[in-house]
Design an enzyme around this catalytic site. Structure first.
Site, PDB file in Angstrom:
ATOM      1  N   ASP A  48      32.771 -12.539 -27.365  1.00  0.00           N
ATOM      2  CA  ASP A  48      32.234 -11.711 -26.435  1.00  0.00           C
ATOM      3  C   ASP A  48      30.712 -11.925 -26.736  1.00  0.00           C
ATOM      4  O   ASP A  48      29.965 -11.189 -27.231  1.00  0.00           O
ATOM      5  CB  ASP A  48      32.569 -10.329 -26.716  1.00  0.00           C
ATOM      6  CG  ASP A  48      31.984  -9.152 -25.805  1.00  0.00           C
ATOM      7  OD1 ASP A  48      31.466  -9.515 -24.824  1.00  0.00           O
ATOM      8  OD2 ASP A  48      32.178  -7.867 -26.287  1.00  0.00           O
ATOM      9  N   ASP A  64      23.689 -11.043 -25.915  1.00  0.00           N
ATOM     10  CA  ASP A  64      23.616  -9.891 -26.852  1.00  0.00           C
ATOM     11  C   ASP A  64      24.965  -9.547 -27.271  1.00  0.00           C
ATOM     12  O   ASP A  64      26.135 -10.079 -26.823  1.00  0.00           O
ATOM     13  CB  ASP A  64      22.818  -8.760 -26.233  1.00  0.00           C
ATOM     14  CG  ASP A  64      23.787  -8.240 -25.051  1.00  0.00           C
ATOM     15  OD1 ASP A  64      24.031  -9.072 -24.271  1.00  0.00           O
ATOM     16  OD2 ASP A  64      23.507  -7.125 -24.901  1.00  0.00           O
ATOM     17  N   GLU A 102      23.961  -6.634 -22.068  1.00  0.00           N
ATOM     18  CA  GLU A 102      25.227  -6.323 -21.400  1.00  0.00           C
ATOM     19  C   GLU A 102      25.934  -5.336 -22.417  1.00  0.00           C
ATOM     20  O   GLU A 102      26.458  -4.475 -21.824  1.00  0.00           O
ATOM     21  CB  GLU A 102      26.169  -7.687 -21.531  1.00  0.00           C
ATOM     22  CG  GLU A 102      27.431  -7.483 -20.534  1.00  0.00           C
ATOM     23  CD  GLU A 102      28.696  -6.914 -21.162  1.00  0.00           C
ATOM     24  OE1 GLU A 102      29.449  -6.414 -20.535  1.00  0.00           O
ATOM     25  OE2 GLU A 102      28.694  -6.626 -22.367  1.00  0.00           O
TER      26      GLU A 102
END
Lengths: 457, 457
Positions: B123, B92, B156
């Site tokens: 990320d 995510d 996350e």
């Protein structure tokens, strides 16, 4: 020329007709902010022009602007040497708002319990028609006691964008010794009120910049000055702990109310209980040493109107925002000047903004404060008119906000306004179930008749 | 079993394919915080499950949770006696944020100047796919050097709310000797970095209420405490003038770094020049008496992530807002506890919020801080892998951010994580123009191949 007594007699005999006229005007949904109602706004202008003609006015015209039209006209000439009054009004209204919160249709006027309920009844079709009715009375039989000129706009509720240019273009036909503005309301059915002060404003956009972009608060939290925090620190410093504004020199040119004025203000019903009930705030706040009425009317303030920092949305994002923004406006009183106050803001920022952030400030809007002399012939004429009509001495208030037209008339035409009105605090201007109290309104018509006669001397 | 050299050969030949795969995954807007993107999050999970199967993994499953699903799977069995590595990743991402601040679409990946630009590239879709690529290489020919298990979550960026329950429910299939977490980044393209400490977090939403609705700043400016101003005052008071957090007891349970650790920290390239160049901030800021690396890694902080007050839009509206909101997060270090810090925040508010406004505070997210042993076999295997891939001794840092899963794996499964990553400080994680440097990323894939082989002994 008709006599004061016959004019009063006349208006007392016309109440039913006046009410029917007010209903007819209020039935027109002249919502200036909604393009779909453009034709209705024009229809209201035409209706008023017809009414002015029927009231004996001359040179009545509906003059187009870039926005909604302005209705002008004038009375037959008064005896030479008599003063000229510019009667200001507006015939546009706010939208009705949620229908379910009204007990009758906002544009299908209904009389209940002595009130005429309709959008615009109090703001300000009622007061505008009150002036027309009074003018009709004093112009019935020969020259009126004073010369009248009319300025009825259709953009008040959207900030009068076309008005300044209109005033400049038509300054000649709008020349007057004083202006009468009935858009200021009154503080209670038995509290006729003269509004003699309006606060000015300086609107500033302040941006504080930190990192060049939003950065991760884990990676940089602890080494950068967060611009939202820095903005908060700057804003917090703009008031002293006691609630005084700290911009350097902010109060230097504030004209303090004198003892007589303070005594007048102490009569106003701006009590803590009333203010708390109106706003739902948990407690009052403000500059020490002044009554609420003084703090709102006669003292300058600094307000944060908007704060923005970080990404829009609901979710929490753990960033240090790259910038933070505040809209801050200062309400000003004589003899403050918006440009000077803006410079004071910049000076404050220069002195207090830390080197760990950068800032920009911009003056986004400005209006001068206004004070209308309380001892002018027009104010005295209005004072006596209200006292005669109501049998009590009027209250004197300074309005905490501004009325742009008052400033425009002063700066563009050089004409001071006297301000009163016949709308009550409970008339719910801009809200559902707007109404005007008919007994108050009829009394207001008589007060305007008195005003015209008083002004004639 | 394939040899280390043939595995490295293999990954060197697959660069184009890997990049196409990374683009495909980054094109899925798997924004876990936005309900509208729920299906995209699920799509990213499915994409990764397919990719794991194509990489030779077994028992691959997309397992639903109360929130977004978790992808699990495992490698073919290694030679008995070999250790098991739990590879953690998340698929995510953060929202793209303001489109105008990106030079290409956040979810239409674009390669420029050796970087792949897309939300999630660094990320951590890139690092997650690096682990998959390395696993594919070591599983190509017979049993891999170590057993691999996969744990790829989709929450996350919203604080991994479903993960603890998931770990408890599936502890059996997630058993491992160590966990590999590539979500920790590195300090420069030539500075491979092992992260052994993570800050925890307490995320608080603070609302300050004044009047029951936005009110006219002219009518009430001077008698009400503006909630935006009150919020600014409260925020300003959360730091001392020197930059220390003032919440009562905030530093009481902070474990100070020892001399050896401070010496390692002094090697880190978190110099003022670097930090200023990375962020574009005009100057550094922070708690006195600590180096920047210590302030970011070993000291707690308090950050304003978002400020909101007043109506949305651009134009200035002269109102006193009815309420003002701040999102405030505290980054925590051992042995602080997020719930305790939240209580400290409430205590601060109880002590400092004035009676002229009302406030509400809510704990919106929490994670414990973590410290990982610096002398474990897995840390040594990772140290050697990074040194081989980069040819320099890795740096050791405490990460200023948090990775809740590290805490969860430690407390629920009893598995310590080793942390590194291939995102660079300039990759703009969570901001506009997020990217991953492709040369670094490919080197990272080799480092993971080395790590698997090193760990096999």
């Amino acid at each position: 020329m008709s006599s004061r007594q016959s004019d009063l007699q006349f208006v007392r005999g016309q109440k039913d007709r006046y009410e029917e006229e007010l209903k007819a005007l209020c039935a027109i949904p002249s919502i200036s902010s909604e393009p779909a109602h453009r034709a209705d706004v024009a229809r209201a202008a035409g209706w008023l022009a017809d009414r002015l003609r029927a009231a004996g006015m001359r040179a009545v015209e509906v003059i187009p602007t870039g926005g909604h039209p302005v209705v002008v006209g004038e009375s037959p000439a008064a005896t030479p040497g008599r003063p000229t009054v510019l009667v200001y009004g507006h015939y546009d209204v706010q939208p009705g708002g949620p229908r379910e919160r009204w007990h009758s249709e906002p544009f299908d006027p209904e009389v209940r319990d002595g009130g005429l309920y309709a959008r615009g009844a109090a703001d300000m079709k009622g007061p505008t028609l009150a002036a027309v009715a009074a003018a009709e009375a004093v112009c019935r039989e020969g020259p009126p006691p004073v010369n009248l000129r009319w300025l009825l706009e259709g953009e008040e509720e959207i900030g009068s964008p076309s008005l300044p240019a209109f005033l400049e273009a038509h300054a000649g036909r709008l020349r007057a010794d004083t202006a009468l503005n009935l858009d200021a309301g009154m503080l209670g059915a038995d509290r006729p009120t003269i509004t003699y002060g309006l606060r000015g404003i300086a609107m500033v956009e302040l941006r504080v910049h930190g990192p060049a972009r939003d950065v991760h608060s884990g990676e940089y939290g602890g080494v950068l000055h967060n611009p939202a925090q820095a903005l908060a620190e700057l804003i917090a410093g703009m008031h002293s702990p006691s609630g005084r504004v700290t911009l350097p020199g902010f109060y230097d040119s504030v004209r303090p109310p004198d003892a007589a004025e303070r005594a007048e203000m102490a009569r106003l019903p701006l009590t803590p209980d009333n203010l708390l009930a109106e706003t739902g705030a948990p407690a009052l706040w403000g500059e020490p040493g002044f009554l609420p009425a003084e703090r709102v009317g006669a003292r300058p303030t600094l307000e944060v109107n908007r704060l923005t920092a970080g990404p829009v949305g609901e979710g929490m994002m753990t960033i240090i925002p790259g910038q933070a923004l505040a809209h801050i406006s200062m309400r000003l009183v004589p003899d403050q000047d918006p440009e000077e106050v803006y410079r004071q803001m910049r000076r404050y920022l220069e002195e207090h903004a830390p080197p760990t952030v950068r800032w920009e400030a911009e003056l986004r809007g400005a209006a001068q404060p206004a004070l209308v002399p309380r001892d002018s012939p027009a104010t005295k004429a209005l004072d006596a008119a209200l006292e005669t009509a109501w049998g009590v001495r009027p209250l004197y208030q300074r309005c905490g906000g501004g009325i742009p037209v008052v400033t425009h008339l002063q700066t563009i035409l050089g004409v001071d306004s006297v301000l009163t009105g016949f709308g009550l605090p409970e008339d719910n201007v801009h809200g559902p179930d707007e109404k005007i109290d008919l007994a108050t309104w009829h009394r207001g018509i008589e007060a305007v008749v008195h005003f015209f006669h008083n002004l004639a001397g």
